[in-house]
Design an enzyme around this catalytic site. Structure first.
Site, PDB file in Angstrom:
ATOM      1  N   THR A  75     -74.934 -22.163  18.758  1.00 15.90           N
ATOM      2  CA  THR A  75     -74.012 -22.631  19.782  1.00 15.90           C
ATOM      3  C   THR A  75     -74.727 -23.741  20.512  1.00 15.90           C
ATOM      4  O   THR A  75     -75.950 -23.736  20.591  1.00 15.90           O
ATOM      5  CB  THR A  75     -73.684 -21.495  20.776  1.00 15.90           C
ATOM      6  OG1 THR A  75     -73.186 -20.361  20.064  1.00 15.90           O
ATOM      7  CG2 THR A  75     -72.642 -21.926  21.794  1.00 15.90           C
ATOM      8  N   ASP A  79     -67.755 -15.671  22.279  1.00 15.30           N
ATOM      9  CA  ASP A  79     -67.770 -15.856  23.730  1.00 15.30           C
ATOM     10  C   ASP A  79     -67.662 -17.311  24.158  1.00 15.30           C
ATOM     11  O   ASP A  79     -67.291 -17.590  25.299  1.00 15.30           O
ATOM     12  CB  ASP A  79     -69.065 -15.268  24.320  1.00 15.30           C
ATOM     13  CG  ASP A  79     -70.301 -16.000  23.822  1.00 15.30           C
ATOM     14  OD1 ASP A  79     -70.478 -16.115  22.592  1.00 15.30           O
ATOM     15  OD2 ASP A  79     -71.090 -16.462  24.658  1.00 15.30           O
TER      16      ASP A  79
END
Length: 380
Positions: free
Chosen positions: A248, A279
């Site tokens: 990420t 998330d």
């Protein structure tokens, strides 16, 4: 009597003043403008990374820092800085976001991103997009040009087209190293036996075409210029794929106006299926910004970060427990670890304090201060 009451009232107000100031940190002077970034956490060890790979990742992080710093130095907003920094990382195939996104079980690249500003708590996000060159820009468009916070899949892509954003062929996101990662994951899954996924046949995903150039279309339907960054094929050869990596990218920034912003973008997990969303696009889990507390961007095992509402929890601990950013962030990462998850986060408060805790072997991360002083780190 009146004079006595007035003196008493003044004394009470004087006694309460410090507490009032403490509960409203956004009214205090802001610290020096700052940018903090991350490029993912996971099993990243120096012993298994070549010198060439290490330099490539350091250069990629430094480029993102310099681009964001230039914006802040010129008086640009924290929002502008985090978006620009993320775009640099999305265009770099070394990182699992944008151009370097990993493959799903079906052999696609599905990307998520979110962005939030701390002054008015506005936020925007997209999830499961497959043709948007820079998902972080689509997330900002959702925040600024729609009444929504999160758009997904074909709807998010339609919105991006209507906003005139760069749209590319899915093959633009192909990198051989990421595709090989998928094949390895499929092989491991198959060898684990039918009990692993009893209702889903395991087979190799088809190889998408991987042209050297990819053309996009604007809102008007006209082809854009070539979208593959110069030298990207050479960079793709340097992708580090040791063990488990929670790929990420993220950025948090504080601007000259004293406003905070946070942004996160990802290609998700290799071999993810069923439209899984982690998330990164979830406000409060992977991304959060509030001038009253801090800005946070997370990287890790998304399911745990969602359950622990990691980004918001850091801000809430600062707000309600009145504890420093570093203490709040470490406590939340410790909580994630106790639950069984790994990863890390970057955080920044309005005074310019930085934190970058993680519980994995490594995390690509770095920061740059107002004076141009910067640092890039990879290992624990």
């Amino acid at each position: 009597m009146q004079k006595t009451l007035l003196l008493l009232f003044t004394a009470v107000l004087s006694h309460l003043a410090p507490a009032t100031a403490q509960t409203a940190p956004a009214t205090s002077p802001a610290g020096p403008f700052t940018l903090v970034i991350h490029g993912g956490a996971g099993t990243i060890t120096k012993a298994n990374m070549t010198a060439e790979q290490e330099k490539a990742y350091q250069d990629g992080l430094n480029k993102a820092l310099q681009v964001g710093h230039a914006i802040l130095k010129d008086g640009g907003t924290a929002l502008d800085a985090v978006e620009a920094a993320i775009r640099v990382l999305e265009d770099n195939p070394l990182f699992n976001a944008g151009k370097g996104a990993v493959f799903t079980h079906e052999g696609r690249n599905e990307m998520d991103a979110s962005i939030m500003e701390g002054e008015q708590l506005r936020a925007g996000a997209v999830a499961g997009v497959t043709v948007v060159r820079n998902p972080i820009t689509a997330a900002r468009a959702v925040m600024e040009k729609s009444e929504h916070v999160l758009l997904t899949g074909p709807g998010a892509e339609q919105f991006a087209r209507e906003q005139g954003l760069d749209i590319v062929e899915p093959s633009y996101f192909f990198t051989q190293a990421r595709y090989d990662q998928l094949q390895k994951a499929l092989s491991t899954e198959k060898s684990a036996g039918p009990s692993n996924q009893p209702n889903t046949p395991i087979k190799a995903a088809p190889v998408p075409a991987a042209p050297t150039k990819a053309k996009g279309k604007t809102k008007a339907g006209k082809p854009s210029s070539a979208l593959v960054p110069a030298g990207s094929q050479d960079l793709a050869d340097l992708i580090f794929t040791e063990g488990r990596k929670y790929g990420t990218v993220g950025a948090v920034a504080l601007d000259k106006q004293g406003n905070l912003a946070a942004a996160t973008s990802t290609g998700g997990m290799t071999n993810k299926r069923y439209g899984r969303i982690g998330d990164a696009p979830i406000i409060g889990a992977g991304t959060y910004a509030d001038n009253q507390s801090c800005a946070v961007s997370c990287t890790g095992w998304g399911e745990y970060f969602i359950r622990a509402t990691v980004a918001r929890d850091v801000a809430a601990r600062m707000e309600y427990q009145k504890i420093p950013l570093s203490q709040a962030a470490q406590a939340v990462i410790d909580k994630v670890g106790a639950m069984g998850g790994n990863g890390g986060l970057i955080g920044l408060d309005r005074a310019g304090n930085i934190t970058m805790p993680f519980n994995s072997e490594g995390m690509y991360r770095g920061f740059i201060k107002e004076d141009g002083r910067s640092q890039v780190l990879i290992y624990k």
